[in-house]
Design an enzyme around this catalytic site. Structure first.
Site, mmCIF file in Angstrom:
data_model
loop_
_atom_site.group_PDB
_atom_site.id
_atom_site.type_symbol
_atom_site.label_atom_id
_atom_site.label_comp_id
_atom_site.label_asym_id
_atom_site.label_seq_id
_atom_site.Cartn_x
_atom_site.Cartn_y
_atom_site.Cartn_z
ATOM 1 N N LYS A 192 0.866 -1.183 0.000
ATOM 2 C CA LYS A 192 0.000 0.000 0.000
ATOM 3 C C LYS A 192 0.898 1.226 0.000
ATOM 4 O O LYS A 192 1.780 1.362 0.855
ATOM 5 C CB LYS A 192 -0.894 -0.012 1.233
ATOM 6 C CG LYS A 192 -1.732 1.236 1.422
ATOM 7 C CD LYS A 192 -2.700 1.456 0.288
ATOM 8 C CE LYS A 192 -3.943 0.611 0.451
ATOM 9 N NZ LYS A 192 -4.851 0.740 -0.716
ATOM 10 N N HIS A 319 -10.191 -7.018 -4.137
ATOM 11 C CA HIS A 319 -9.895 -5.929 -3.206
ATOM 12 C C HIS A 319 -10.360 -6.305 -1.804
ATOM 13 O O HIS A 319 -11.243 -7.133 -1.631
ATOM 14 C CB HIS A 319 -10.640 -4.677 -3.712
ATOM 15 C CG HIS A 319 -10.743 -3.576 -2.716
ATOM 16 N ND1 HIS A 319 -11.892 -3.333 -1.981
ATOM 17 C CD2 HIS A 319 -9.853 -2.638 -2.318
ATOM 18 C CE1 HIS A 319 -11.695 -2.285 -1.195
ATOM 19 N NE2 HIS A 319 -10.472 -1.851 -1.368
HETATM 20 MG MG LIG Z 1 -6.507 -0.467 -4.105
#
Ligand SMILES: [Mg+2]
Length: 423
Positions: A192, A319
């Protein structure tokens, strides 16, 4: 088989101080746990967002479902549409959780109950839920190691720090990956990003590449890089990536980035419903779609999305937001039913604490990077009522009612604002 009782329970569980483009995770994540009981004694489970606008719809649905046939999914959808129309539009939620967007009210409420209805159906037929989805194409569903830049502890310190420690440097990110891979055997890695300087985030990918040369890598800046920055980082990344997830905002930006770099682009931000899918295909904005049954309208609509991806030659991955075991199993069952799951799914599950699982037996194993499906009926998990009560008490004891990572970040830096793209 009629629905006799429906219960929606908001819960809160501890969440690590994970950094992202919208700020930092709050000390607690919210979820809704759904129980749907049939008149012949089966209980189906669902798990969804716990943010106030979503919760309001789910709770308003409870009584309207009593008496509905548990196989009547069209009836369920009609009642969701009626309820959402009656309650009116919700306020916009966190951008990182597309499911809380007002436009997703019907899709996410339908999904929350569809999973529970399918679970009841499957249990009554004594078959795993995946059999209702056409059967398991795979019984081992691959997930990826999901790395985050993070602080050692929350600024408000509501409980003892998590065991992961700080992860800001290249060495710390590599150590985080090593621990996660050691514990779960993940075969691919996602970082991330969009939180720190882009050059530093790319350096972390380079360090991961060196440490794990055989693990496919992904970076996800959540649209926080300008087109120019995304192009510059693409140059630095070269062919280090399996795919480049939401580096830059918008369907047009992604289309131009792909045209200029040829890199495979993935998204859970610019393609979040079938209308955006259509527009993305017209522009060739993305090459991989990250499905998420929580906002794509349930498990069957996720299968429809998979067929659309196949039709248009797009890859498919999955996701995740912070979640517990009911969602993990719903994700695993639908992923097991989809022929063209081309990439390992994302999951936040390793970040959740051992003592805060809501299902009996505690946290589910992820081994060799996979969740294994059994022949147990339905989702294959049972609710632990003591844990549910404990996590509901925790929800009542805190004042977070909607996720707001920017508000949390302002506790560290009062002047902090979401700016997109920031870099
Ligand atoms: Mg994403």
């Amino acid at each position: 088989m009629k629905i006799k009782r429906v219960r929606v329970t908001p819960i809160a569980f501890r969440d690590a101080p994970l950094l992202n483009a919208s700020g930092i995770h709050e000390p607690f994540a919210l979820r809704s746990i759904i129980e749907v009981e049939s008149d012949n004694g089966y209980i189906g489970l669902g798990e969804s967002y716990g943010d106030a606008p979503v919760l309001a719809v789910l709770q308003a649905m409870q009584d309207s479902l009593v008496g509905l046939d548990a196989f009547d999914l069209n009836g369920l959808r009609a009642r969701v549409i009626q309820t959402v129309a009656r309650l009116g539009p919700a306020e916009a939620g966190a951008e990182l959780a597309p499911g809380s967007h007002p436009s997703k009210q019907v899709a996410n409420a339908y999904s929350a109950f569809e999973v529970a209805f399918l679970d009841v159906q499957a249990r009554s037929l004594n078959m795993p839920l995946v059999d209702l989805l056409g059967g398991a194409i795979r019984t081992e569903v691959p997930f990826s190691a999901y790395l985050f830049f993070k602080y050692a502890k929350h600024i408000d310190a509501p409980y003892a720090p998590d065991s992961w420690g700080e992860a800001l440097s290249e060495e710390q990110i590599v150590a985080q990956a090593a621990r996660m891979i050691e514990a779960h055997g993940f075969k691919s890695i996602k970082l991330k990003a969009g939180a720190l300087e882009p050059e530093h985030e790319v350096a972390c990918i380079k360090a991961l590449k060196k440490a794990f040369p055989d693990h496919p890598l992904r970076i996800d800046p959540n649209g926080n890089w300008s087109l120019e920055t995304a192009l510059r980082m693409a140059e630095l990344l070269g062919d280090d990536l399996q795919y480049y997830e939401d580096p830059t905002p918008g369907l047009d930006g992604m289309a131009e980035l792909h045209e200029r770099t040829g890199l495979p682009l993935a998204t859970n931000m610019v393609v979040t419903d079938f209308d955006e899918f259509r527009r993305s295909v017209a522009l060739n904005s993305v090459q991989i779609v990250l499905a998420d049954h929580h906002y794509w309208g349930g498990l069957r609509d996720t299968q429809a999305l998979a067929r659309m991806c196949d039709t248009f030659g797009l890859g498919l991955s999955m996701h995740s937001n912070s979640h517990l075991g009911i969602s993990l199993m719903a994700m695993a069952h639908v992923a097991a039913s989809v022929p063209n799951l081309t990439y390992a799914c994302d999951t936040h599950y390793p970040w959740q604490e051992e003592d805060e699982e809501v299902i009996k037996g505690g946290k589910l194993p992820i081994q060799d990077g996979c969740v294994r499906l059994t022949r147990a009926p339905g989702l294959g998990v049972e609710l632990d009522q003591d844990q549910l009560a404990k996590l509901h008490e925790q929800y009542l004891s805190i004042d977070i009612r909607s996720r707001d990572d920017a508000r949390q970040m302002r506790k560290y830096d009062p002047a902090w604002k979401i700016r997109k793209p920031r870099f």
